[in-house]
Design an enzyme around this catalytic site. Structure first.
Site, PDB file in Angstrom:
ATOM      1  N   GLU A 143      37.723  43.356  35.343  1.00 56.00           N
ATOM      2  CA  GLU A 143      38.621  42.227  35.428  1.00 56.00           C
ATOM      3  C   GLU A 143      37.897  41.481  34.511  1.00 56.00           C
ATOM      4  O   GLU A 143      36.546  41.510  34.389  1.00 56.00           O
ATOM      5  CB  GLU A 143      38.581  41.547  36.883  1.00 56.00           C
ATOM      6  CG  GLU A 143      39.328  42.260  37.744  1.00 56.00           C
ATOM      7  CD  GLU A 143      39.262  41.662  39.330  1.00 56.00           C
ATOM      8  OE1 GLU A 143      39.058  40.581  39.564  1.00 56.00           O
ATOM      9  OE2 GLU A 143      40.059  42.377  40.149  1.00 56.00           O
ATOM     10  N   GLU A 210      48.676  41.240  36.132  1.00 56.06           N
ATOM     11  CA  GLU A 210      48.969  40.955  37.602  1.00 56.06           C
ATOM     12  C   GLU A 210      49.425  39.555  37.861  1.00 56.06           C
ATOM     13  O   GLU A 210      48.820  38.680  37.403  1.00 56.06           O
ATOM     14  CB  GLU A 210      47.541  41.310  38.288  1.00 56.06           C
ATOM     15  CG  GLU A 210      47.988  41.207  39.904  1.00 56.06           C
ATOM     16  CD  GLU A 210      47.055  41.847  40.914  1.00 56.06           C
ATOM     17  OE1 GLU A 210      46.017  42.323  40.406  1.00 56.06           O
ATOM     18  OE2 GLU A 210      47.103  41.600  41.997  1.00 56.06           O
TER      19      GLU A 210
HETATM   20  O1  KIV Z   1      42.423  47.292  43.067  1.00 47.65           O
HETATM   21  C1  KIV Z   1      43.649  47.314  42.734  1.00 47.65           C
HETATM   22  O2  KIV Z   1      44.564  48.121  43.288  1.00 47.65           O
HETATM   23  C2  KIV Z   1      44.077  46.885  41.368  1.00 47.65           C
HETATM   24  C3  KIV Z   1      45.623  46.806  41.171  1.00 47.65           C
HETATM   25  C4  KIV Z   1      46.349  45.940  41.768  1.00 47.65           C
HETATM   26  C5  KIV Z   1      45.957  46.734  39.705  1.00 47.65           C
HETATM   27  O3  KIV Z   1      43.329  46.325  40.777  1.00 47.65           O
END
Ligand code: KIV
Length: 293
Positions: A143, A210
């Site tokens: 991230e 997202e």
């Molecule tokens: O952890 C996850 O499932 C994610 C998705 C929402 C992309 O990062």
């Protein structure tokens, strides 16, 4: 021409074997970052789902889903935590290894959990390498935009494909003060675009967007050469991802607006469990054909 028949094999053409991402072309090898790059150039859209265990992963692999994410959403959807923050490297290495064992074709992307990469590029490299060496993942995801750029550069330089994740980044839930749509005002929209460009320049092979407005996701998709993968980011992204428990109706509580539920597996499993219980209590199971003599 492709000489490939395994995840480690070498593809000799510049364009790859022309793999159709959804469903596959029977090459018998795993999807690679080159296939995703080709799909972007060809304007081919593709699906991604999360998976946290070998059995579910094998269902999605057989269904032709080309990329499976062992998300840190395992925290809320598999391990019983309230959010993704408590998830550890050891937990995700174990789940990723199971998903790899359950699949033959999908590219398996392992999510780098909170605290496994923020400290330094060295920490990111050490933990990213674990996913490839110990679990057999084909790529990792982390991230953050500019704040994670050195981490992405270090991993890519070492041969670890990296998927970036921008917009609503759940590991920052405490900073955001909840799960909210990101990039709604001009300043944060420009910041997200700058972050997306930074991630591409750092070597990321794709970017998850997202919970951002559709128009912003479309701008990012048009600006980048690498694929965008939307979740709550509208229809203009190159790919779409959903958390499998959301799309299969397993999740309880609030369902985000962007989720489409394709089956009510929770109800179906509950009914099956009740039918089994009724048969046991009433003596209908086991029947003579289920017994050994
Ligand atoms: O952890 C996850 O499932 C994610 C998705 C929402 C992309 O990062």
């Amino acid at each position: 021409m492709s000489t490939s028949n395994s995840a480690q094999s070498i593809t000799t053409s510049t364009e790859g074997p022309g793999l159709t991402l959804y469903g596959g072309d029977g090459t018998g090898r795993r999807v690679t970052v080159r296939d995703l790059a080709r799909a972007k150039r060809a304007g081919e859209r593709w699906p991604m789902l999360t998976a946290y265990d070998a059995m579910i992963a094998s269902v999605f692999d057989d269904a032709g889903i080309p990329v499976l994410l062992v998300g840190d959403s395992a925290g809320n959807n598999h391990l019983g935590y309230e959010n993704t923050v408590p998830v550890t490297m050891d937990q995700l290495v174990m789940l990723t290894a199971a998903v790899v064992r359950g699949t033959k074709r999908a590219m398996i992307v392992a999510d780098m959990p909170f605290g496994s990469y923020q400290e330094s590029p060295e920490q990111a490299l050490r933990n990213g390498a674990r996913f490839l060496k110990e679990a057999g993942a084909g790529a990792v995801k982390l991230e953050g935009g500019k704040r994670s750029a050195h981490q992405v550069e270090a991993m890519v330089a070492a041969g670890i494909p990296v998927m970036a994740h921008l917009g609503l980044t759940p590991q920052s839930v405490h900073t955001f003060g909840g799960y909210r749509v990101q990039g709604r005002d001009d300043e944060s929209a420009e910041q997200l675009i700058a972050d997306a460009k930074t991630m591409q320049a750092a070597g990321a092979f794709s970017v998850v967007l997202e919970c951002v407005p559709e128009e912003l996701a479309a701008r990012v998709t048009d600006l980048l050469d690498i694929p965008t993968i939307g979740i709550g980011a509208g229809a203009r992204c190159d790919a779409q991802v959903l958390v499998w428990t959301d799309m299969a109706g397993m999740t309880t509580g609030h369902t985000p607006k962007f989720v489409k539920q394709y089956v009510d597996l929770r109800a179906a499993l509950g009914d099956a469990a009740k039918a089994f219980a009724g048969d046991v209590v009433g003596g209908a199971y086991p029947a003579p054909e289920h017994a050994f003599h």
